[in-house]
Design an enzyme around this catalytic site. Sequence first.
Site, short mmCIF file in Angstrom:
data_model
loop_
_atom_site.label_atom_id
_atom_site.label_comp_id
_atom_site.label_asym_id
_atom_site.label_seq_id
_atom_site.Cartn_x
_atom_site.Cartn_y
_atom_site.Cartn_z
N GLY A 1 0.95 -1.37 0.03
CA GLY A 1 -0.54 -0.07 -0.16
C GLY A 1 1.10 1.51 0.07
N GLY B 1 -0.18 4.73 -0.05
CA GLY B 1 -1.36 5.78 0.64
C GLY B 1 -0.06 6.01 1.63
CG LEU B 2 -1.41 10.37 3.89
CD1 LEU B 2 -1.82 10.91 4.60
CD2 LEU B 2 0.44 11.03 3.07
CB SER C 1 -14.05 19.04 2.47
OG SER C 1 -13.44 18.58 3.08
NE ARG D 1 -16.29 14.37 8.67
CZ ARG D 1 -14.54 13.78 8.11
NH1 ARG D 1 -14.33 12.80 7.32
NH2 ARG D 1 -14.43 14.95 7.70
CG HIS E 1 -15.91 9.53 4.01
ND1 HIS E 1 -15.10 9.76 3.06
CD2 HIS E 1 -14.83 10.37 5.31
CE1 HIS E 1 -14.37 11.09 3.46
NE2 HIS E 1 -14.43 11.12 4.61
NE ARG F 1 -11.30 9.43 9.42
CZ ARG F 1 -11.51 9.98 8.70
NH1 ARG F 1 -11.26 11.64 9.11
NH2 ARG F 1 -12.67 10.43 7.52
CB SER G 1 -8.74 10.31 8.40
OG SER G 1 -8.76 11.38 7.13
#
Lengths: 248, 578
Positions: free
Chosen positions: B10, B12-13, B250, B285, B352, B386, B391
């Site tokens: 992976g 990603g970040l 966003s 959220r 999400h 979250r 994230s």
Amino acid sequence: MSKVIRLKVKRRDNPNQAPFWEEFEIPYRPRMNVISVLMEIQRNPKNAKGETVRPVHWESSCLEEVCGSCTMVINGKARQACSALIDHLEQPVTVEPMSKFPIIRDLQVDRSAMFNTLKKVKAWIPLDGSHNLGPGPKMSPELANERYEFSKCMTCGCCCEACPQFKLDGPFMGAFSFGQVHYFNEHPTGKMQEDQRLDAVMDIGGLVDCGNAQNCVAACPKGIPLANAIAELGWDTTKRAFKKLFDE
Amino acid sequence: MAQPKVIVVGGGLAGLMATIKIAETGTPVELFSVVPVRRSHSVCAQGGINASVNTKGEGDSPAQHFYETVLGGDFLANQELPKRMCEAAPSIIYMFDRMGVPFSRTPEGNIDFRRFGGTLFHRTAFAGSTTGQQLLYALDEQVRRYEAEGLVKKYEGWEFLSGVMDDDKTCRGITAINLVTMETRVFPADAVIIATGGCGSVFGRSTNSMICTGSAASSLYQQGAVYANGEFIQIHPTSIPADDKFRLMSEACRGEGGRVWVPRDGKPWYFLEEMYPKYGNLVPRDVASRAIHKVVHDMGLGVDGEPVVYLDLSQLDSKKVTQKLGGIVEIYEKFVGDDPRKVPMRIFPGMHYSMGGMWIDDNHMTNIPGLFAAGEVDYQYHGANRLGANSLLSCVFGGMVSGPEAVKYAKGLSRHTTDMPQEIYDRELKRQKEYNSRVLKMDGKENAHVLHKELGDIMTKNVTIERHNDRLKETDTKILELMERWNNIGVEDESSWANGELVFVREFYNMLQLARVIVVGALARDESRGAHYKPAFPDRNDKDWLKTTKATYTANGPKLDYEPVNIKYHEPKLRNYA
């Protein structure tokens, strides 16, 4: 009769096969994009003649026009398939892979040359380490905003596809790389390695090969001011060439 | 001792950060990614990354950030790692600053911060409204530098298939398939870090990228890795529903002053502001999504009778909107055709983020020795819900922890991958190749993509904002039916070159397995906590349910166990944003 979307896809199963056009007719729904049409073909892989065919192969990921994956040539123009809305396109919609990169299959091409170019121009700031060394240099909002424009480059390849100098397997680096050099040279820390990046774009396939057609600027989906970067780099590389001349 | 061998799956970040941390120790890394890492899903994050730098002099602190993270997660998060994450957050922002991320600036030239949900402080650093893209690129650039130096070897366009487990159930490497040549290979390693992101595809359409299938996590779950808190799925209140996906709008819209409303009696009703006067539009959220659900479905007040509410930026200074939210305004313009500076945006909640994920300990190791997880694919940090802009932070921090821990583990091994019998690699490779051959020969009547749509539709209908036990049971029955029908899929493409169908059929099977984990976990949890809301059990029940769900694979479906939550810093309190 209910409305249909006519889509013509330039296909081939592998790089050794000659390309051919295949036409599809997809039931119309409002607000579809090219991706949702291709998805519909996956769910019902039949061409316009009603023959069962292999589903069209393409590359996509974010579908928000920010990852660059789904770039293809749609009605003659390189762009992202996710933001190509059917309601805005003339039909039949023609879809083909970009021509300036090696083909893999159907609409997928291999853009690794772009990432290799980023290596060549040292598109990074060499950190002493990722441990805590406090904040970076202060920066004016104006400079931050200017750099931000260049940071949006998603290596999609539109600038390369549109450029008369950029050729399949040719040496020309492509406008995006000049944008990235400018982006890093503008940063106070990045500026410390300015000469290395300038040397890279003064090499074969670099800035001198740019014909200044400026197609890149029109082609960039993110509106990155690539012409400004090219102009400034032109000046910087000239200075660099003189300096090298006198230093030697 | 020879150099340990570490694999990161992976890019990603989380995966990139782990890679950097490992490379900094001089240890070579093999980095696997289905896409060129620069195209990973982190690129989609818009609004920002949280860190209590207190630039605005509001008295914010990492301790406050930690408390609000735990509160936002409805006290389900184990508290050790979130605490360390919030303490590390300011230094993480500074690291990105040094890497050259074009953060938005204050007039003095400091990094600017904006507000996000679940806090009253300006705590979110941002780069326009494409923060994830800029952070991802910064790490991608650092990794490219290590790649140029030879410390990192990238396998881009390779998809993870399975872990290689030795006879002691220790992870000794992976198998992966090249998505172009279709070559399936085994890659030995002393430690493996899984950083493969979320599982949006289980819900069909979501705000996630197409590559967020959850396939790797599911495959490892089927090999014995425990999957924790799978039932906690975040539904983002503001997205644009479309045929192919839900596009995120966003939370930064509301952070910059955007207001949510529906017409009522001919006038705008700003229902979030009325229901939650203190936090207003910036409630967390889960709270916002439930309120929208209520207004649309229970009160019948959706715009034009549709499942739509307005997110309104039109009353804000349009120049400021362009500067601070340009990227997302552009998305709305491009995909919907209206200018949000002039007309309110039409939005609805969409799947999400998965708070749940692979179970890990405080060193980011799963229950399988040698197998680590970081990023959205792990279950720590966010509990039952979250907070926005946490994230990116948890991904980076998870990479910072898991990378060095994997190296430490690998160096401490008494037997290395080089000491392992070849047999353990051969048998896993054989298993995978046989699986591929089986899929290529599938010639049934079902279309995998149609089945996938059926899965997504029922998961979205029954396993998102509101959950009812009868509908959850119905969903599980449907998943079992889809598993049956999976066997009757016809693969229309038998070619051995760039065969996306083969890969998708395998991914889809893994989605079905993961879907069961989510549904069975939700069915069992008879309470409401964070994103998991059951009208029949409307309250949080700490006495019975302050515990982590742990799903273990069995041939008969997920087996659920529970373990207590580490609440050593903050005792659970009632969560109230009114």
